[in-house]
Design an enzyme around this catalytic site. Structure first.
Site, PDB file in Angstrom:
ATOM      1  N   ILE A   1       0.826  -1.212   0.000  1.00  0.00           N
ATOM      2  CA  ILE A   1       0.000   0.000   0.000  1.00  0.00           C
ATOM      3  C   ILE A   1       0.867   1.272   0.000  1.00  0.00           C
ATOM      4  CG2 ILE A   1      -2.107  -0.998   0.995  1.00  0.00           C
ATOM      5  CD1 ILE A   1      -1.289   0.285   3.698  1.00  0.00           C
TER       6      ILE A   1
ATOM      7  N   THR B   1      -9.708  -0.544  14.672  1.00  0.00           N
ATOM      8  CA  THR B   1      -9.806  -1.399  15.857  1.00  0.00           C
ATOM      9  C   THR B   1     -10.363  -0.652  17.066  1.00  0.00           C
ATOM     10  OG1 THR B   1      -8.467  -2.628  17.447  1.00  0.00           O
ATOM     11  CG2 THR B   1      -7.366  -0.826  16.318  1.00  0.00           C
TER      12      THR B   1
ATOM     13  N   GLU C   1      -9.007  -0.885  19.832  1.00  0.00           N
ATOM     14  CA  GLU C   1      -7.860  -0.585  20.705  1.00  0.00           C
ATOM     15  C   GLU C   1      -7.493   0.895  20.700  1.00  0.00           C
ATOM     16  OE1 GLU C   1      -4.567  -3.183  20.771  1.00  0.00           O
ATOM     17  OE2 GLU C   1      -5.756  -4.961  20.361  1.00  0.00           O
TER      18      GLU C   1
ATOM     19  N   ALA D   1      -1.526   2.891  18.665  1.00  0.00           N
ATOM     20  CA  ALA D   1      -1.192   4.289  18.326  1.00  0.00           C
ATOM     21  C   ALA D   1      -1.091   4.455  16.810  1.00  0.00           C
ATOM     22  CB  ALA D   1       0.119   4.688  19.002  1.00  0.00           C
TER      23      ALA D   1
ATOM     24  N   LYS E   1      -2.676   2.643  14.568  1.00  0.00           N
ATOM     25  CA  LYS E   1      -4.033   2.575  14.001  1.00  0.00           C
ATOM     26  C   LYS E   1      -4.784   3.882  14.283  1.00  0.00           C
ATOM     27  CE  LYS E   1      -5.861  -0.448  12.193  1.00  0.00           C
ATOM     28  NZ  LYS E   1      -5.928  -0.882  10.763  1.00  0.00           N
TER      29      LYS E   1
ATOM     30  N   ASN F   1     -12.122  -7.781  19.000  1.00  0.00           N
ATOM     31  CA  ASN F   1     -11.323  -8.970  18.638  1.00  0.00           C
ATOM     32  C   ASN F   1     -12.102  -9.948  17.773  1.00  0.00           C
ATOM     33  OD1 ASN F   1      -9.929  -7.909  21.087  1.00  0.00           O
ATOM     34  ND2 ASN F   1      -8.624  -9.681  20.706  1.00  0.00           N
ATOM     35  N   ASN F   2     -11.534 -10.275  16.620  1.00  0.00           N
ATOM     36  CA  ASN F   2     -12.135 -11.269  15.724  1.00  0.00           C
ATOM     37  C   ASN F   2     -11.577 -12.654  16.034  1.00  0.00           C
ATOM     38  OD1 ASN F   2     -12.951  -9.875  12.532  1.00  0.00           O
ATOM     39  ND2 ASN F   2     -12.770  -8.753  14.440  1.00  0.00           N
TER      40      ASN F   2
ATOM     41  N   LEU G   1      -4.334 -15.280  20.247  1.00  0.00           N
ATOM     42  CA  LEU G   1      -4.688 -16.161  21.374  1.00  0.00           C
ATOM     43  C   LEU G   1      -5.484 -17.408  20.980  1.00  0.00           C
ATOM     44  CD1 LEU G   1      -4.688 -16.579  24.492  1.00  0.00           C
ATOM     45  CD2 LEU G   1      -6.944 -15.498  24.482  1.00  0.00           C
TER      46      LEU G   1
ATOM     47  N   ASN H   1      -9.820 -13.645  29.311  1.00  0.00           N
ATOM     48  CA  ASN H   1      -8.966 -14.558  28.532  1.00  0.00           C
ATOM     49  C   ASN H   1      -8.957 -15.973  29.109  1.00  0.00           C
ATOM     50  OD1 ASN H   1      -8.273 -12.464  26.821  1.00  0.00           O
ATOM     51  ND2 ASN H   1      -6.366 -11.985  27.900  1.00  0.00           N
TER      52      ASN H   1
ATOM     53  N   PRO I   1       3.718  -6.090  28.255  1.00  0.00           N
ATOM     54  CA  PRO I   1       3.940  -4.720  28.750  1.00  0.00           C
ATOM     55  C   PRO I   1       2.793  -3.802  28.325  1.00  0.00           C
ATOM     56  CG  PRO I   1       5.890  -5.556  27.609  1.00  0.00           C
ATOM     57  CD  PRO I   1       4.798  -6.562  27.373  1.00  0.00           C
TER      58      PRO I   1
HETATM   59  P1  NAD Z   1      -3.528  -9.840   9.435  1.00  0.00           P
HETATM   60  O1  NAD Z   1      -2.237  -9.474  10.069  1.00  0.00           O
HETATM   61  O2  NAD Z   1      -4.013 -11.240   9.512  1.00  0.00           O
HETATM   62  O3  NAD Z   1      -3.491  -9.480   7.857  1.00  0.00           O
HETATM   63  C1  NAD Z   1      -2.931  -8.290   7.377  1.00  0.00           C
HETATM   64  C2  NAD Z   1      -2.729  -8.452   5.869  1.00  0.00           C
HETATM   65  O4  NAD Z   1      -2.188  -7.222   5.371  1.00  0.00           O
HETATM   66  C3  NAD Z   1      -1.754  -9.558   5.493  1.00  0.00           C
HETATM   67  O5  NAD Z   1      -2.250 -10.320   4.420  1.00  0.00           O
HETATM   68  C4  NAD Z   1      -0.498  -8.801   5.074  1.00  0.00           C
HETATM   69  O6  NAD Z   1       0.278  -9.496   4.097  1.00  0.00           O
HETATM   70  C5  NAD Z   1      -1.100  -7.524   4.525  1.00  0.00           C
HETATM   71  N1  NAD Z   1      -0.161  -6.381   4.569  1.00  0.00           N
HETATM   72  C6  NAD Z   1       0.627  -6.005   5.610  1.00  0.00           C
HETATM   73  N2  NAD Z   1       1.338  -4.920   5.275  1.00  0.00           N
HETATM   74  C7  NAD Z   1       0.966  -4.585   4.013  1.00  0.00           C
HETATM   75  C8  NAD Z   1       1.338  -3.540   3.118  1.00  0.00           C
HETATM   76  N3  NAD Z   1       2.255  -2.621   3.464  1.00  0.00           N
HETATM   77  N4  NAD Z   1       0.751  -3.486   1.907  1.00  0.00           N
HETATM   78  C9  NAD Z   1      -0.171  -4.428   1.534  1.00  0.00           C
HETATM   79  N5  NAD Z   1      -0.537  -5.442   2.333  1.00  0.00           N
HETATM   80  C10 NAD Z   1       0.019  -5.517   3.556  1.00  0.00           C
HETATM   81  O7  NAD Z   1      -4.598  -8.825  10.021  1.00  0.00           O
HETATM   82  P2  NAD Z   1      -6.152  -9.050  10.312  1.00  0.00           P
HETATM   83  O8  NAD Z   1      -6.314  -9.639  11.661  1.00  0.00           O
HETATM   84  O9  NAD Z   1      -6.760  -9.689   9.150  1.00  0.00           O
HETATM   85  O10 NAD Z   1      -6.624  -7.517  10.412  1.00  0.00           O
HETATM   86  C11 NAD Z   1      -7.075  -6.826   9.252  1.00  0.00           C
HETATM   87  C12 NAD Z   1      -7.384  -5.388   9.634  1.00  0.00           C
HETATM   88  O11 NAD Z   1      -8.376  -5.388  10.659  1.00  0.00           O
HETATM   89  C13 NAD Z   1      -6.193  -4.628  10.220  1.00  0.00           C
HETATM   90  O12 NAD Z   1      -6.251  -3.314   9.751  1.00  0.00           O
HETATM   91  C14 NAD Z   1      -6.416  -4.664  11.727  1.00  0.00           C
HETATM   92  O13 NAD Z   1      -5.842  -3.541  12.349  1.00  0.00           O
HETATM   93  C15 NAD Z   1      -7.924  -4.649  11.796  1.00  0.00           C
HETATM   94  N6  NAD Z   1      -8.528  -5.301  12.976  1.00  0.00           N
HETATM   95  C16 NAD Z   1      -8.207  -6.590  13.305  1.00  0.00           C
HETATM   96  C17 NAD Z   1      -8.854  -7.210  14.374  1.00  0.00           C
HETATM   97  C18 NAD Z   1      -8.556  -8.633  14.763  1.00  0.00           C
HETATM   98  O14 NAD Z   1      -9.087  -9.097  15.781  1.00  0.00           O
HETATM   99  N7  NAD Z   1      -7.777  -9.386  13.992  1.00  0.00           N
HETATM  100  C19 NAD Z   1      -9.800  -6.486  15.117  1.00  0.00           C
HETATM  101  C20 NAD Z   1     -10.065  -5.158  14.772  1.00  0.00           C
HETATM  102  C21 NAD Z   1      -9.448  -4.578  13.679  1.00  0.00           C
HETATM  103  O1  DAU Z   2      -9.229  -5.589  19.898  1.00  0.00           O
HETATM  104  C1  DAU Z   2      -8.953  -5.773  18.542  1.00  0.00           C
HETATM  105  C2  DAU Z   2      -7.546  -6.278  18.358  1.00  0.00           C
HETATM  106  O2  DAU Z   2      -7.577  -7.675  18.663  1.00  0.00           O
HETATM  107  C3  DAU Z   2      -7.019  -6.066  16.948  1.00  0.00           C
HETATM  108  O3  DAU Z   2      -6.945  -4.690  16.681  1.00  0.00           O
HETATM  109  C4  DAU Z   2      -5.639  -6.711  16.780  1.00  0.00           C
HETATM  110  O4  DAU Z   2      -5.213  -6.589  15.451  1.00  0.00           O
HETATM  111  C5  DAU Z   2      -5.761  -8.172  17.136  1.00  0.00           C
HETATM  112  O5  DAU Z   2      -4.494  -8.786  17.073  1.00  0.00           O
HETATM  113  C6  DAU Z   2      -6.349  -8.341  18.545  1.00  0.00           C
HETATM  114  O6  DAU Z   2      -5.406  -7.839  19.534  1.00  0.00           O
HETATM  115  P1  DAU Z   2      -5.209  -8.556  20.934  1.00  0.00           P
HETATM  116  O7  DAU Z   2      -3.897  -8.148  21.470  1.00  0.00           O
HETATM  117  O8  DAU Z   2      -6.385  -8.371  21.817  1.00  0.00           O
HETATM  118  O9  DAU Z   2      -5.206 -10.102  20.436  1.00  0.00           O
HETATM  119  P2  DAU Z   2      -4.323 -11.347  20.879  1.00  0.00           P
HETATM  120  O10 DAU Z   2      -4.965 -12.558  20.284  1.00  0.00           O
HETATM  121  O11 DAU Z   2      -2.869 -11.135  20.645  1.00  0.00           O
HETATM  122  O12 DAU Z   2      -4.562 -11.409  22.454  1.00  0.00           O
HETATM  123  C7  DAU Z   2      -5.867 -11.548  22.991  1.00  0.00           C
HETATM  124  C8  DAU Z   2      -5.729 -11.498  24.497  1.00  0.00           C
HETATM  125  O13 DAU Z   2      -5.048 -12.680  24.937  1.00  0.00           O
HETATM  126  C9  DAU Z   2      -4.892 -10.336  24.996  1.00  0.00           C
HETATM  127  O14 DAU Z   2      -5.441  -9.866  26.225  1.00  0.00           O
HETATM  128  C10 DAU Z   2      -3.509 -10.934  25.224  1.00  0.00           C
HETATM  129  C11 DAU Z   2      -3.849 -12.348  25.638  1.00  0.00           C
HETATM  130  N1  DAU Z   2      -2.857 -13.384  25.271  1.00  0.00           N
HETATM  131  C12 DAU Z   2      -2.408 -13.419  23.977  1.00  0.00           C
HETATM  132  C13 DAU Z   2      -1.482 -14.370  23.593  1.00  0.00           C
HETATM  133  C14 DAU Z   2      -0.964 -14.392  22.169  1.00  0.00           C
HETATM  134  C15 DAU Z   2      -2.436 -14.317  26.214  1.00  0.00           C
HETATM  135  O15 DAU Z   2      -2.885 -14.289  27.379  1.00  0.00           O
HETATM  136  N2  DAU Z   2      -1.531 -15.257  25.829  1.00  0.00           N
HETATM  137  C16 DAU Z   2      -1.014 -15.316  24.560  1.00  0.00           C
HETATM  138  O16 DAU Z   2      -0.148 -16.198  24.282  1.00  0.00           O
END
Ligand code: NAD
Ligand code: DAU
Length: 352
Positions: free
Chosen positions: A59, A133, A135, A161, A163, A188-189, A199, A258, A292
């Site tokens: 991008i 997000t 967050e 920050a 985002k 969280n998805n 997680l 969690n 952290p």
């Molecule tokens: P992900 O890390 O699984 O996927 C990100 C994708 O973006 C990857 O396919 C990666 O190759 C691509 N990418 C990274 N840098 C790029 C660049 N510079 N140019 C083009 N492509 C690039 O992320 P996700 O979990 O699918 O999240 C998608 C979006 O949703 C993100 O913007 C994230 O902040 C947001 N979001 C995620 C969650 C969640 O729970 N996963 C929740 C809320 C919002």
């Molecule tokens: O809230 C939306 C966000 O959810 C998105 O914006 C982020 O892209 C996505 O990664 C997710 O962030 P989290 O930090 O909440 O997701 P994660 O799965 O890393 O962690 C979920 C919770 O579980 C968090 O409180 C940290 C905790 N955790 C995570 C891991 C990887 C553990 O306790 N142990 C672990 O090993």
């Protein structure tokens, strides 16, 4: 008609592309840089499908994006591309600044130039939807009401920050230049094709492999879990009917600590794939050092999306987490290739 999706080989973007093409005939141009989080095996079922045009690109590459916009003339851009893992942002924030902030800025500029060249109905209909997000709103105490769209931004990690900064840029491009933007802030998805550093997939796969299930700190941090296909349906709804310049919070009404999430996964696995020694998967739980700056609680107030656009999630946490565990149990090839890194071999072969 065509839409341009960025980051469509990632977890949410991949689900979005699959669901989009399962429900309508509109072509998707999918631009993805294929970082470690991008996995084209997720989209393998579309290899012969002319409605899916995959483009390996960044991008941050304006020339590439402008050329794509000129060639395909999309009616919308949906921006999923991001560095998305909070823990990685703590170890190395640079990529997050680069992609999430500078990359979004670049995409906005390309979109603005393209949109300025459109006329009449095409210009009127164009949308730039930015996926963000919960967050960005910071952390809630146990008594606080869930995040509404009016909450102030208080991001705490390098990821959030970055985002938050991207959301501000999107907002400014609407207010200053009139670009018809939409922003969604989602909780969280979880669900199919989730990369196993987050997680829920981490716990499922570690449990099955007999490895420890790491819980940060006391495991009482709360997240509001949303099944990924519900998130995709919300994005489609906002793209269809959202008001330009508005933001919409998307959540699952599923607040869980969690530790409870991990125990639920263990109980489902005890039932569907019991351990050979007959012991409970919960025995693999281990408390480890906390993240952290770990945010204590996120929760989304998704009433604006329901009130204005009639969207509600279809899955409860109980139904969604069962589907998710079942998906991981029956997709061993995708998991094996992600776990041993061989999905990268194929990418390297295909894209150098
Ligand atoms: P992900 O890390 O699984 O996927 C990100 C994708 O973006 C990857 O396919 C990666 O190759 C691509 N990418 C990274 N840098 C790029 C660049 N510079 N140019 C083009 N492509 C690039 O992320 P996700 O979990 O699918 O999240 C998608 C979006 O949703 C993100 O913007 C994230 O902040 C947001 N979001 C995620 C969650 C969640 O729970 N996963 C929740 C809320 C919002
Ligand atoms: O809230 C939306 C966000 O959810 C998105 O914006 C982020 O892209 C996505 O990664 C997710 O962030 P989290 O930090 O909440 O997701 P994660 O799965 O890393 O962690 C979920 C919770 O579980 C968090 O409180 C940290 C905790 N955790 C995570 C891991 C990887 C553990 O306790 N142990 C672990 O090993």
């Amino acid at each position: 008609m065509t839409i341009l999706v960025t980051g469509g080989a990632g977890f949410i973007g991949g689900n979005f592309v699959l669901d989009w093409l399962a429900s309508q005939n509109e072509t998707i141009v999918n631009l993805d840089a294929l970082t470690y989080a991008g996995n084209l095996e997720t989209l393998q079922s579309l290899r012969q499908d002319a409605r899916h045009v995959f483009v390996h690109g960044d991008i941050g590459d304006s020339e590439r994006i402008s050329a794509l916009l000129r060639e395909h003339r999309p009616r919308a851009i949906v921006n999923f591309a991001a560095e998305s893992h909070v823990d990685r942002s703590i170890h190395g924030p640079g990529d997050f600044i680069h992609t999430n902030i500078v990359g979004t800025f670049n995409l906005l500029e390309c979109a603005r130039e393209y949109w300025n060249g459109l006329e009449g109905g095409e210009r009127e209909a164009f949308r730039f939807l930015h996926v963000s997000t919960d967050e960005v709103y910071g952390s809630l105490s146990a008594e606080d009401p869930p995040f509404a769209e009016t909450n102030r931004y208080e991001p705490n990690s390098p990821y959030s920050a970055s985002k938050a900064a991207s959301d501000h840029l999107v907002r400014a491009w609407h207010h200053t230049y009139g670009l018809p933007v939409l922003t969604t802030n989602c909780s969280n998805n979880y669900g199919p094709y989730h990369f196993p550093e987050k997680l829920i997939p981490l716990v499922i796969l570690n449990a099955l492999a007999g490895r420890p299930l790491p819980i940060y700190g006391d495991g009482q941090q709360v997240r509001d879990w949303l099944y990924v296909k519900d998130h995709c349906s919300a994005i489609r709804r906002v793209l269809d009917a959202g008001r330009p310049g508005e933001t919409y919070n998307v959540g699952g009404w599923n607040e869980k600590a969690n530790l409870d999430v991990v125990r639920t996964i263990c109980a489902i696995l005890d039932e569907l794939r019991p351990r050979d020694d007959g012991k409970a998967y919960q025995e693999q739980i281990r408390f480890v050092d906390d993240r952290p700056g770990h945010d204590r609680r996120y929760a989304i107030d998704a009433r604006k999306l329901e009130r204005e656009l009639g969207w509600r999630p279809a899955e409860t946490f109980d139904s969604g987490i069962r589907k998710t565990v079942e998906w991981y149990l029956s997709n061993s090839k995708w998991i094996a290739h992600v776990s041993d890194g061989s999905y990268r071999d194929w990418l390297n072969k295909q894209y150098g």
